[in-house]
Design a protein around this motif. Structure first.
Motif, PDB file in Angstrom:
ATOM      1  N   HIS A  61      -6.444 -12.183  -9.015  1.00 11.37           N
ATOM      2  CA  HIS A  61      -5.421 -12.557  -9.789  1.00 11.37           C
ATOM      3  C   HIS A  61      -4.923 -13.236 -10.284  1.00 11.37           C
ATOM      4  O   HIS A  61      -4.586 -13.258 -11.796  1.00 11.37           O
ATOM      5  CB  HIS A  61      -4.040 -12.018  -9.279  1.00 11.37           C
ATOM      6  CG  HIS A  61      -4.345 -10.348  -8.659  1.00 11.37           C
ATOM      7  ND1 HIS A  61      -3.782  -8.905  -9.157  1.00 11.37           N
ATOM      8  CD2 HIS A  61      -3.682 -10.020  -6.996  1.00 11.37           C
ATOM      9  CE1 HIS A  61      -4.164  -7.583  -8.248  1.00 11.37           C
ATOM     10  NE2 HIS A  61      -3.739  -8.339  -7.346  1.00 11.37           N
TER      11      HIS A  61
ATOM     12  N   SER B 262       5.591   3.067  -9.525  1.00 14.34           N
ATOM     13  CA  SER B 262       3.559   3.225  -8.970  1.00 14.34           C
ATOM     14  C   SER B 262       2.836   1.776  -9.792  1.00 14.34           C
ATOM     15  O   SER B 262       2.355   0.976  -9.159  1.00 14.34           O
ATOM     16  CB  SER B 262       2.757   3.543  -8.765  1.00 14.34           C
ATOM     17  OG  SER B 262       2.889   4.097 -10.483  1.00 14.34           O
ATOM     18  N   SER B 263       4.067   0.534 -10.678  1.00 13.98           N
ATOM     19  CA  SER B 263       3.737   0.083 -11.454  1.00 13.98           C
ATOM     20  C   SER B 263       3.498  -1.442 -10.252  1.00 13.98           C
ATOM     21  O   SER B 263       4.055  -1.532  -9.253  1.00 13.98           O
ATOM     22  CB  SER B 263       4.677  -0.391 -12.107  1.00 13.98           C
ATOM     23  OG  SER B 263       4.325   1.210 -13.912  1.00 13.98           O
ATOM     24  N   THR B 264       3.071  -2.212 -10.859  1.00 13.47           N
ATOM     25  CA  THR B 264       2.922  -4.211 -10.640  1.00 13.47           C
ATOM     26  C   THR B 264       3.301  -4.622 -11.173  1.00 13.47           C
ATOM     27  O   THR B 264       2.831  -4.846 -12.393  1.00 13.47           O
ATOM     28  CB  THR B 264       1.114  -4.769  -9.588  1.00 13.47           C
ATOM     29  OG1 THR B 264       0.338  -2.807  -8.977  1.00 13.47           O
ATOM     30  CG2 THR B 264       1.175  -5.722  -9.665  1.00 13.47           C
TER      31      THR B 264
ATOM     32  N   ASN C 239       5.102  -4.688  -5.775  1.00 10.12           N
ATOM     33  CA  ASN C 239       4.879  -3.800  -6.747  1.00 10.12           C
ATOM     34  C   ASN C 239       6.086  -2.123  -5.943  1.00 10.12           C
ATOM     35  O   ASN C 239       6.267  -1.667  -5.401  1.00 10.12           O
ATOM     36  CB  ASN C 239       3.856  -2.683  -6.052  1.00 10.12           C
ATOM     37  CG  ASN C 239       3.562  -2.384  -4.638  1.00 10.12           C
ATOM     38  OD1 ASN C 239       3.862  -3.558  -3.551  1.00 10.12           O
ATOM     39  ND2 ASN C 239       2.256  -1.729  -4.420  1.00 10.12           N
ATOM     40  N   LYS C 240       7.123  -3.231  -5.058  1.00 10.80           N
ATOM     41  CA  LYS C 240       8.438  -2.407  -4.322  1.00 10.80           C
ATOM     42  C   LYS C 240       9.606  -3.218  -4.693  1.00 10.80           C
ATOM     43  O   LYS C 240       9.130  -4.116  -4.447  1.00 10.80           O
ATOM     44  CB  LYS C 240       7.841  -2.042  -2.074  1.00 10.80           C
ATOM     45  CG  LYS C 240       6.904  -1.491  -2.498  1.00 10.80           C
ATOM     46  CD  LYS C 240       6.623  -1.586  -0.651  1.00 10.80           C
ATOM     47  CE  LYS C 240       5.295  -1.053  -0.375  1.00 10.80           C
ATOM     48  NZ  LYS C 240       5.186  -0.714   1.105  1.00 10.80           N
TER      49      LYS C 240
ATOM     50  N   GLN D 237      10.300  -6.585  -1.990  1.00 12.81           N
ATOM     51  CA  GLN D 237       9.736  -7.435  -2.202  1.00 12.81           C
ATOM     52  C   GLN D 237      10.690  -8.314  -3.071  1.00 12.81           C
ATOM     53  O   GLN D 237      10.525  -9.575  -2.566  1.00 12.81           O
ATOM     54  CB  GLN D 237       8.344  -7.317  -2.708  1.00 12.81           C
ATOM     55  CG  GLN D 237       7.614  -6.359  -1.545  1.00 12.81           C
ATOM     56  CD  GLN D 237       6.211  -5.837  -2.867  1.00 12.81           C
ATOM     57  OE1 GLN D 237       6.045  -5.495  -3.345  1.00 12.81           O
ATOM     58  NE2 GLN D 237       4.861  -6.087  -1.711  1.00 12.81           N
TER      59      GLN D 237
ATOM     60  N   PRO E 250      -6.677  -2.990  -8.655  1.00  9.93           N
ATOM     61  CA  PRO E 250      -5.342  -2.675  -8.731  1.00  9.93           C
ATOM     62  C   PRO E 250      -5.217  -2.387  -7.876  1.00  9.93           C
ATOM     63  O   PRO E 250      -3.793  -1.676  -7.324  1.00  9.93           O
ATOM     64  CB  PRO E 250      -5.116  -1.769  -9.989  1.00  9.93           C
ATOM     65  CG  PRO E 250      -6.085  -0.625 -10.094  1.00  9.93           C
ATOM     66  CD  PRO E 250      -7.948  -1.395  -9.871  1.00  9.93           C
ATOM     67  N   SER E 251      -5.982  -2.300  -6.516  1.00 10.15           N
ATOM     68  CA  SER E 251      -5.549  -1.616  -5.184  1.00 10.15           C
ATOM     69  C   SER E 251      -4.177  -2.244  -4.731  1.00 10.15           C
ATOM     70  O   SER E 251      -4.245  -4.058  -4.785  1.00 10.15           O
ATOM     71  CB  SER E 251      -6.646  -2.050  -4.408  1.00 10.15           C
ATOM     72  OG  SER E 251      -6.047  -1.676  -3.028  1.00 10.15           O
ATOM     73  N   THR E 252      -3.413  -1.543  -4.064  1.00 14.45           N
ATOM     74  CA  THR E 252      -1.931  -2.306  -3.842  1.00 14.45           C
ATOM     75  C   THR E 252      -2.471  -3.113  -2.659  1.00 14.45           C
ATOM     76  O   THR E 252      -1.831  -4.698  -1.682  1.00 14.45           O
ATOM     77  CB  THR E 252      -1.188  -1.238  -2.973  1.00 14.45           C
ATOM     78  OG1 THR E 252      -1.359  -0.780  -2.511  1.00 14.45           O
ATOM     79  CG2 THR E 252      -0.955  -0.462  -4.148  1.00 14.45           C
ATOM     80  N   SER E 253      -3.470  -3.052  -1.886  1.00 15.12           N
ATOM     81  CA  SER E 253      -4.269  -4.305  -0.575  1.00 15.12           C
ATOM     82  C   SER E 253      -4.383  -5.493  -1.389  1.00 15.12           C
ATOM     83  O   SER E 253      -4.616  -6.261   0.386  1.00 15.12           O
ATOM     84  CB  SER E 253      -5.519  -3.361  -0.271  1.00 15.12           C
ATOM     85  OG  SER E 253      -6.939  -2.947  -0.781  1.00 15.12           O
TER      86      SER E 253
ATOM     87  N   LEU F 214      -2.606  -6.830  -2.907  1.00 13.34           N
ATOM     88  CA  LEU F 214      -1.558  -7.870  -4.592  1.00 13.34           C
ATOM     89  C   LEU F 214      -1.961  -9.152  -3.399  1.00 13.34           C
ATOM     90  O   LEU F 214      -1.115  -9.950  -4.379  1.00 13.34           O
ATOM     91  CB  LEU F 214      -0.359  -7.047  -3.660  1.00 13.34           C
ATOM     92  CG  LEU F 214      -0.138  -6.300  -4.426  1.00 13.34           C
ATOM     93  CD1 LEU F 214       0.860  -5.607  -3.852  1.00 13.34           C
ATOM     94  CD2 LEU F 214      -0.055  -6.348  -5.847  1.00 13.34           C
TER      95      LEU F 214
END
Length: 399
Positions: free
Chosen positions: A215, A153-155, A173-174, A177, A204-207, A209
């Protein structure tokens, strides 16, 4: 009416007068046309010349320094010439080489049995854990995948090794990618200090990124945001940051934060000392990028060889002017013609806003063994300059 011979004589007299006026004055060149540089040179009464003339001081871009020290150029600097970069500054200022050198430094300290390389029960360095877990892709891809799967689940931040101003940075986060980046990168290229902030509150929301306004603090990015304020430029001075943290988090933890930032600077420089070409014609003004987490722990992100001298605010211009002024007072003392045979430390009164973090001469005089013993204490061990006794800070030779 002036005859030809009289005209030639007048020209010669004017030329000799010009040479007389220039004698004893530092002759400067720069290929970075920034007012904070030029105003400092002019304030000292230095004389501007071209790069093809005899010069004493050249504030160069990293591209120019690469050409000057290239084997093809075969250029040799004379004793009265100084430049603002070391030949291989990139050992610290390229992100990949910085990490490689710090890792090597830690391993060497381990082999020597140095207490500075001590680890905790989880295998983490106690005193030298200031660089985020980092991998070089594609070479370290398998190691990265192994680490990624420990906490899926880390970024992660992807940064090009040799670019600046936020260019080419993205977050993932995948693993898919990474694979997409790998395919794309084969066919196309990457599209007193300041505390910098984003114009949009971090989440930290993945939406978010892909939202660089969340950031990246780079002014080159933030100035395009709707909430960018050109008056303060999304920046605080370090002193204002310190005052804010002292008032909200307390003096002790704030002091600990800045001690740890000093620790990072000293040991990152020690890490590259064995590989740096310490040419006496050279000096360096590094820009450290350090990110502070929510526990007030500092992490070294990168070191810039040419920190921006562009002024985006009035405070920006004042700080950068003073930075150059203090630097010139140290590397060209009293405005004298440089002499690379100088081998002396500048007196404290010319340091300006600079702070000595590591006095190697003092450390040698005291003896390395005694210095190490002084740093150690029953409550905290060997973390640099902090031996906690009733909450007080003890200074040692590296500070």
């Amino acid at each position: 009416m002036i005859s030809r011979s009289e005209s030639e004589k007048a020209g010669q007299n004017q030329e000799s007068e010009t040479h007389r006026m220039m004698a004893g004055k530092v002759k400067w060149v720069t290929d970075i046309e920034k007012s904070v540089l030029i105003n400092n040179f002019e304030k000292r009464g230095w004389v501007q010349v071209t790069e093809n003339e005899d010069w004493n001081f050249y504030w160069m871009s990293v591209q120019t320094i690469r050409n000057v020290f290239s084997l093809e150029a075969g250029y040799r600097l004379s004793d009265d010439q100084i430049v603002n970069h070391f030949p291989n500054h990139y050992e610290l200022t390229r992100k990949d080489l910085m990490v490689k050198n710090i890792k090597r430094y830690r391993k060497e300290l381990e082999k020597e049995g140095s207490p500075l390389a001590e680890k905790d029960e989880n295998g983490k360095y106690i005193y030298l854990d200031f660089v985020p877990v980092t991998f070089m892709l594609p070479a370290d891809y398998n190691l990265f995948v192994e680490e990624f799967r420990k906490s899926p689940s880390s970024t992660w931040i992807m940064k090009p090794c040799g670019k600046a101003q936020g260019k080419g940075i993205f977050l993932i986060n995948k693993l898919s990618q990474i694979k997409k980046w790998s395919r794309d990168s084969k066919t196309s290229s990457y599209k007193l200090g300041f505390c910098r902030f984003c114009t949009v509150k971090y989440t930290p929301s993945t939406s978010e990124l892909d939202n660089m306004f969340v950031h990246l603090t780079n002014v080159a990015i933030q100035k395009h945001g709707d909430d960018y304020n050109p008056i303060h430029g999304g920046k605080w001075t370090v002193n204002n940051l310190r005052l804010y943290l002292e008032s909200t988090r307390g003096k002790e933890v704030t002091g600990k934060l800045f001690d740890e930032i000093h620790w990072i600077i000293v040991h990152s420089l020690k890490a590259v000392a064995p590989v740096m070409n310490n040419d006496k014609h050279c000096f360096e003004c590094y820009g450290y990028d350090i990110i502070i987490d929510d526990k007030l722990k500092p992490w070294l992100i990168e070191v810039n060889a040419s920190p921006s001298l562009t002024s985006s605010t009035a405070n920006d211009r004042i700080l950068k002017y003073n930075l150059i002024n203090d630097t010139l007072n140290i590397v060209v003392p009293n405005g004298e013609i440089p002499d690379c045979k100088w081998n002396k430390s500048p007196p404290k009164e010319v340091l300006g806003n600079y702070e000595i973090l590591c006095d190697e001469e003092l450390a040698q005089n005291e003896g390395a063994e005694r210095d190490l013993r002084n740093r150690s204490g029953p409550s905290i061990g060997l973390k640099g300059n902090r031996t906690r006794e009733a909450g007080k800070t003890a200074l040692t030779t590296w500070k």
